[in-house]
Design an enzyme around this catalytic site. Structure first.
Site, PDB file in Angstrom:
ATOM      1  N   TYR A 164       0.821  -1.208   0.000  1.00 23.89           N
ATOM      2  CA  TYR A 164       0.000   0.000   0.000  1.00 23.89           C
ATOM      3  C   TYR A 164       0.858   1.261   0.000  1.00 23.89           C
ATOM      4  CZ  TYR A 164       1.316   0.598   4.884  1.00 23.89           C
ATOM      5  OH  TYR A 164       2.040   0.778   6.029  1.00 23.89           O
ATOM      6  N   PHE A 174       2.760   9.725   3.478  1.00 24.14           N
ATOM      7  CA  PHE A 174       3.098   9.555   4.892  1.00 24.14           C
ATOM      8  C   PHE A 174       3.482   8.119   5.246  1.00 24.14           C
ATOM      9  CE2 PHE A 174      -1.556   9.325   4.526  1.00 24.14           C
ATOM     10  CZ  PHE A 174      -1.805   8.074   5.062  1.00 24.14           C
ATOM     11  N   ASP A 175       3.187   7.185   4.340  1.00 22.89           N
ATOM     12  CA  ASP A 175       3.563   5.794   4.606  1.00 22.89           C
ATOM     13  C   ASP A 175       3.469   4.995   3.317  1.00 22.89           C
ATOM     14  OD1 ASP A 175       4.361   3.558   5.973  1.00 22.89           O
ATOM     15  OD2 ASP A 175       2.419   3.158   6.896  1.00 22.89           O
ATOM     16  N   ILE A 192      -7.916   1.034  10.821  1.00 19.18           N
ATOM     17  CA  ILE A 192      -8.924   2.087  10.753  1.00 19.18           C
ATOM     18  C   ILE A 192     -10.175   1.572  10.036  1.00 19.18           C
ATOM     19  CG2 ILE A 192      -7.247   3.973  10.862  1.00 19.18           C
ATOM     20  CD1 ILE A 192      -7.462   4.240   7.830  1.00 19.18           C
ATOM     21  N   TYR A 218      -8.421   8.563  11.147  1.00 23.44           N
ATOM     22  CA  TYR A 218      -7.923   8.826  12.504  1.00 23.44           C
ATOM     23  C   TYR A 218      -8.665   9.964  13.202  1.00 23.44           C
ATOM     24  CZ  TYR A 218      -4.167   5.765  11.027  1.00 23.44           C
ATOM     25  OH  TYR A 218      -3.460   4.681  10.568  1.00 23.44           O
TER      26      TYR A 218
END
Length: 250
Positions: A164, A174-175, A192, A218
């Site tokens: 992913y 961010f990741d 999530i 989040y």
């Protein structure tokens, strides 16, 4: 609180000392000698605290708090001479007030940023929902199929292995498991809500793009790289399903 006050006192003193040195430098240019270990240690302490203080003052300025450096210098000189105009109790009081003011302004700033993030996310979702190929579920999750497949779909109780990439709506990554060159595995009911719902729509071997509203991500939590109320965009490739093992009772 005591630790914060002590830190503020140190910061104020070092700033005053720095200002004092700057004034002296205007009058006389003096070579800094760093020949001995003791000299290097003394300079290193000053440089380390000065670097911290420089950032601390910049952060305060962004919040609208600017301190009079001349008064800070005068306070430093007076304290060294044993002639401070404020006693220790009063100093603690005013520095406590300063710390409280900083926290209040930080909270106000964070609240404003979260509200802006929420507004921008809602607009992005509205625009994205109009794009061809985008499906919106009842919960508000948006998805589109990048690569179709005919494999099995996972259940909420399954563990899945995926590749992913996650970004904010402005494209900031961010990741990414792709960047690490290593897929990741996790129980589907422990991530999530947007992922728990979305992955159950995917056959093994497929790749989807999910646009996840903040309430399915989040929420109001500020995670640093992921600001509060952020709408998130994920490209997810489902590699494998690891079925939950049944117990003897089942």
């Amino acid at each position: 609180m005591k630790k914060t006050i002590k830190l503020s006192l140190v910061a104020a003193s070092v700033l005053a000392l720095t200002a004092c040195n700057q004034e002296a430098a205007k009058q006389e240019v003096k070579e800094v000698k760093l020949e001995t270990e003791a000299q290097q240690q003394a300079y290193g302490i000053g440089a380390s605290v000065g670097t911290f203080l420089n950032k601390d003052l910049a952060d305060k300025k962004e919040l609208g708090i600017e301190l009079d450096q001349e008064l800070m210098l005068r306070g430093f000189k007076d304290a060294l001479a044993g002639e401070a105009k404020l006693d220790e109790e009063k100093i603690r009081e005013v520095l406590t007030t300063l710390d409280e003011s900083v926290r209040t302004k930080q909270q106000e700033q964070a609240k404003a940023a979260a509200a802006k993030s929420k507004e921008e996310g809602e607009k992005y979702l509205a625009d994205n929902a109009k794009k061809e190929g985008v499906t919106v579920t009842e919960s508000g999750l948006q998805y589109e199929v990048i690569t179709a497949a005919e494999g099995d779909k996972p259940a909420e109780t399954d563990t899945v292995k995926v590749h992913y990439k996650g970004t904010l709506i402005d494209g900031t990554e961010f990741d990414s498991s792709y960047s690490r060159n290593e897929p990741t595995s996790f129980p589907l009911n422990r991530v999530i809500p947007g992922w728990t719902e979305g992955l159950q729509l995917m056959p093994v071997g497929s790749k989807y793009k999910f646009t996840i509203p903040s309430e399915l991500a989040y929420g109001e939590r500020d995670l640093g790289k992921i600001p509060a109320n952020s709408t998130l965009v994920f490209e997810v490739e489902l590699l494998e399903i690891v079925k939950a093992e049944k117990t003897d009772a089942e």
